[in-house]
Design a protein around this motif. Structure first.
Motif, PDB file in Angstrom:
ATOM      1  N   GLY A 453       0.670  -1.365  -0.152  1.00  0.00           N
ATOM      2  CA  GLY A 453      -0.017  -0.095  -0.082  1.00  0.00           C
ATOM      3  C   GLY A 453       0.972   1.164  -0.084  1.00  0.00           C
ATOM      4  N   ASN A 480      -6.754   0.742   0.559  1.00  0.00           N
ATOM      5  CA  ASN A 480      -6.138  -0.510   1.146  1.00  0.00           C
ATOM      6  C   ASN A 480      -6.640  -0.794   2.491  1.00  0.00           C
ATOM      7  OD1 ASN A 480      -3.937  -2.176   2.351  1.00  0.00           O
ATOM      8  ND2 ASN A 480      -3.045  -2.495   0.544  1.00  0.00           N
ATOM      9  N   ARG A 481      -6.065  -0.060   3.249  1.00  0.00           N
ATOM     10  CA  ARG A 481      -6.443  -0.394   4.687  1.00  0.00           C
ATOM     11  C   ARG A 481      -6.211   1.120   5.387  1.00  0.00           C
ATOM     12  NH1 ARG A 481      -1.578  -1.658   3.840  1.00  0.00           N
ATOM     13  NH2 ARG A 481       0.156  -1.211   5.273  1.00  0.00           N
ATOM     14  N   TYR A 484      -3.623   3.881   3.928  1.00  0.00           N
ATOM     15  CA  TYR A 484      -3.119   3.422   2.867  1.00  0.00           C
ATOM     16  C   TYR A 484      -4.036   3.180   1.804  1.00  0.00           C
ATOM     17  CZ  TYR A 484       0.812   2.704   6.218  1.00  0.00           C
ATOM     18  OH  TYR A 484       1.502   2.894   7.225  1.00  0.00           O
ATOM     19  N   SER A 485      -3.296   3.238   0.629  1.00  0.00           N
ATOM     20  CA  SER A 485      -4.158   3.256  -0.770  1.00  0.00           C
ATOM     21  C   SER A 485      -3.296   2.315  -1.583  1.00  0.00           C
ATOM     22  CB  SER A 485      -4.315   4.452  -1.461  1.00  0.00           C
ATOM     23  OG  SER A 485      -5.386   5.142  -0.406  1.00  0.00           O
ATOM     24  N   ASP A 486      -3.872   1.644  -2.716  1.00  0.00           N
ATOM     25  CA  ASP A 486      -3.527   0.735  -3.749  1.00  0.00           C
ATOM     26  C   ASP A 486      -3.395   1.715  -5.123  1.00  0.00           C
ATOM     27  OD1 ASP A 486      -2.371  -1.136  -2.218  1.00  0.00           O
ATOM     28  OD2 ASP A 486      -4.179  -2.287  -2.288  1.00  0.00           O
TER      29      ASP A 486
END
Length: 810
Positions: A453, A480-481, A484-486
């Motif tokens: 992420g 992502n969580r 955090y990102s993807d």
């Protein structure tokens, strides 16, 4: 017809430089600028009966021209200049250069030829001002020569010149502007060649009353000439050391002025040698014996009247050095004299490569001053040969920020005096103490490396982009969580996704429309350009309006947009405007034959060639490039040429492919090869040799090659004939253009189209930074530690498998 300004200057410099021989640039400039002076005053005397300079019989440039080829040319030049000097009280001013010096100019024929060629070069300049009254040809020519001489003179001898961009900053931040009166006084205690004084006075609408003092005799003479060259004949420029022997005194006191601008020599060690009277200059502390920086600053302060203001270029050491200088600095700050400090890039000046700063003093508001305005402008510049140079955007940003007291993160801030006086700072003015101009540290996220992420804080740092394109972040990234990102797409697709996004296209369209509307607002003014137009006023109005229109636009830096206009102005538009001033629209648009001057090693590259071989006529089209004529009037003919060119390229490819197949060892055309090369002549020769009794397959291959060669020749001939027809039609069209046609081509097809293209290019360039950052973040956190562990396990297993196959146990 007038030459483009840039061509005129570059040919002037190239010609002069070619004739310099082994002479040092710092000496050679005295000869060149003396010739420029004589040419200018001679031309002016022909058209201005009220000229303050009297050009006597036997003392004109025409007399110099008449001396061409004379064996005694050097002596004659000296006598002509002496006559001019005598008539105007300019002895020991304009006659400093000895034109009969054999050591510098050569003996006999060498001197004769060199001076004859020099006077011929200057004869091409015309300062009579016929149509070009609104343009400062002389000032620009002088500036061009001075910059080149300063560049060539090296560190030890280039101090006579302050770069024009820095001079303009000093004039503006010190407060010289539209409201400055002609009777306001400006003083430079270390004036060099006078370039800083002249640039300062030029910021006032009707000029100013000029005073200056210069220590070096030759440079003082240069300054006196410079004042006359720029219409400031009554400027008072005195000779002598300002610190030990100031010339502007009254009743044993220093005279005072409204403005002081100065670029003194840095850190002079012998400043106090011969000092007998300090004129009360050191009431706030005496500068150290081995460093004269504060001696010049305190002289400037004492030379200001009660509302006076000064801007002084000094080394950064004055901001933080201790002992005696710390005492002076503290006293000046406590009295409120220091209005601001501007840090400049390194390597701007010709006398030194160290970074410098501008210290701005202001007596008028000193008692009420509660802070010092600081700017760190050290990172805004461009490379120019072996020096750095301020761009137009750097100059404008510094002036805007300082005069409007705008606080910009990592660039400028108003620093309270209480913060400067705090014991941890102790009146130290070193700019990095108060402005951190460094880029934010790019921190690695250990949690992201472990679990994958991209950290949202890294994406939040790109908020300028998300403000401009609100939906783009959601399109490029998925959660992502928490925190955090993807990336939602492959890293390689990011740039195209941005370019294809509706928001980015709308943003680009907005920038294009804004630029088009800006140009439309000024089109009538541009269409009215004539001999009364003042180019500097014209571009100032254009530039300020463009800045104002782009200021509210998110993401885009309005100064970057402004720089696109100013770069095009310096590269093209200024030349165009000069041609229009000098010749008018019709004459400026007319093609002229190229200049071929072997003596001056001047050869122009043609824009349009009509005919071929020795019968070809070569033309320069300074104002309207042929491509614009073709695009507007002969688009069909150009399209046809493009088709013929494509056909010719195809015919060439057919030849190359056929040869590649058969002109190889043991191939059908092998015997037609000569030194591993093959040509139509070799093929024809081989065919003739074997036509009777040769191998039928080889004969057929040779015949096929001949046909392909003929087809290629026919196709290329068709292109050439069509191009010749188009070139002839284009040349004829220039003569048929009406004034409205010319204005449409210049204003719309050339200026507007180019500026719009440059602005859109600036917008598209924004994506590159965004894409690079996203790619960096995507690749940085693409592989987690577990992923790397799994890959390592796989590799270890493969190694163990290979070792086992070789009988090695692990």
């Amino acid at each position: 017809m007038a030459l483009k300004k840039s061509d005129l200057y570059s040919s002037l410099w190239a010609s002069c430089d070619q004739l310099r021989g082994g002479m040092d640039a710092s000496q050679y400039k005295d000869y060149i600028l003396t010739l420029l002076f004589v040419k200018y005053v001679s031309d002016k005397a022909k058209t201005d009966p009220n000229s303050l300079i009297d050009v006597p019989e036997g003392g004109s440039f025409d007399d110099m021209l008449a001396a061409k080829g004379d064996k005694e040319i050097g002596d004659r030049f000296n006598k002509i200049i002496a006559a001019l000097a005598e008539a105007n009280g300019l002895r020991n001013v304009i006659d400093q250069a000895d034109f009969n010096d054999e050591e510098k100019l050569g003996k006999g024929k060498e001197m004769q030829d060199r001076l004859s060629k020099l006077v011929t070069i200057f004869n091409d300049l015309d300062f009579r001002g016929s149509r070009a009254e609104g343009d400062d040809l002389l000032g620009d020519a002088y500036e061009y020569l001075m910059r080149h001489f300063a560049t060539d003179s090296g560190k030890s001898k280039g101090q006579f010149y302050t770069p024009a961009e820095v001079s303009r900053i000093l004039a503006k931040v010190v407060g010289i502007g539209p409201h400055t009166r002609q009777d306001h006084t400006v003083y430079d205690p270390a004036c060099g060649s006078g370039s800083l004084l002249l640039k300062a006075a030029a910021e006032a609408p009707r000029g100013m009353t000029i005073y200056g003092q210069e220590k070096d005799n030759a440079t003082w003479a240069l300054s006196k000439m410079n004042m006359i060259l720029h219409g400031n004949e009554i400027a008072e420029i005195e000779k002598g050391d300002t610190l030990t022997n100031p010339q502007f005194t009254r009743n044993d006191q220093l005279r005072t002025f409204d403005f002081v601008v100065m670029n003194p020599p840095f850190s002079v060690k012998s400043w106090s040698n011969g000092l007998e009277h300090d004129y009360g200059r050191f009431e706030y502390g005496r500068p150290p014996e081995k460093n004269g920086d504060y001696a010049f600053l305190l002289h400037a302060l004492k030379s200001l009247n009660s509302t006076g203001k000064a801007a002084i270029i000094l080394p950064h050491g004055v901001l933080f050095r201790g002992h005696a200088e710390a005492t002076i600095r503290r006293n000046l700050l406590q009295h409120g004299f220091v209005k601001g400090v501007i840090g400049l890039p390194a390597n701007l000046f010709y006398g030194t490569g160290i970074p410098a700063c501008i210290v701005v003093l202001d007596k008028e508001n000193a008692p009420a001053r509660t802070g010092v305005f600081m700017i760190d402008a050290s990172k805004g510049f461009m490379k120019d040969g072996n020096k750095n140079r301020l761009r137009s955007q750097d100059l404008h940003k510094i002036v805007d920020t300082f005069t409007k007291q705008i606080e910009i993160d990592r660039y400028s801030r108003m620093v309270p005096l209480r913060e400067i006086a705090d014991p941890k700072n102790d009146y130290n003015l070193n700019i990095p103490r108060y402005i951190d101009s460094s880029e934010p540290e790019d921190l690695q996220d250990l949690h992201a490396h472990l679990h994958g992420g991209i950290p949202d804080r890294d994406l939040d740092a790109l908020s300028n982009y998300w403000d401009a394109f609100p939906q783009l972040r959601g399109h490029l990234f998925t959660p992502n969580r928490l925190g955090y990102s993807d990336l939602a797409i492959d890293v390689s697709q990011v740039q195209q996704a941005i370019l294809d996004s509706t928001e980015f296209q709308q943003f680009t369209d907005e920038a294009r429309t804004l630029t088009t509307d800006w140009f439309a607002a000024h089109r009538d003014t541009l269409a009215a350009i004539d001999e009364d137009t003042t180019p500097n006023d014209l571009i100032a109005a254009l530039g300020d309006d463009l800045l104002a229109r782009f200021k509210p636009i998110p993401l885009l830096d309005e100064y970057d947009i402004y720089e696109q206009l100013m770069t095009y102005w310096h590269e093209v538009m200024h030349d165009d405007v000069y041609l229009l001033l000098a010749d008018g629209w019709h004459a400026a648009a007319r093609p002229r034959q190229t200049i071929e001057d072997k003596d001056r090693k001047l050869s122009e590259t043609p824009d349009l060639v009509v005919g071929s071989g020795r019968g070809a006529t070569k033309y320069k089209t300074d104002l309207i490039p042929p491509a614009l004529i073709v695009a507007r009037y002969f688009a069909d003919a150009q399209a046809r040429i493009d088709e013929l060119t494509a056909a010719a390229d195809e015919a060439t490819r057919a030849v190359e492919e056929y040869l590649e197949e058969h002109a190889v060892e043991d191939g059908l055309l092998a015997d037609a090869m000569g030194d591993d090369k093959i040509s139509k002549a070799l093929v024809a020769g081989r065919l003739k040799a074997i036509k009777k009794g040769g191998d039928p397959e080889e004969i057929e291959a040779l015949q096929q090659a001949i046909e392909l060669y003929n087809a290629e020749a026919t196709a290329k001939k068709a292109v050439k004939e069509a191009q010749n027809e188009l070139d002839l039609a284009t040349l004829k069209k220039y003569g048929d253009l009406t004034e409205n046609d010319i204005k449409t081509l210049v204003l719309d097809d050339k200026w507007q189209a180019t500026i719009v293209h440059r602005v859109v290019g600036e917008v598209e360039a924004l994506t590159l930074d965004l894409v690079a950052r996203i790619q960096q973040l995507g690749e940085r956190y693409a592989a987690t530690v577990p992923d790397l562990d799994a890959e390592l396990d796989q590799l270890e297993a493969k190694v163990a498998e290979h070792l086992a196959a070789m009988g090695v146990s692990t």
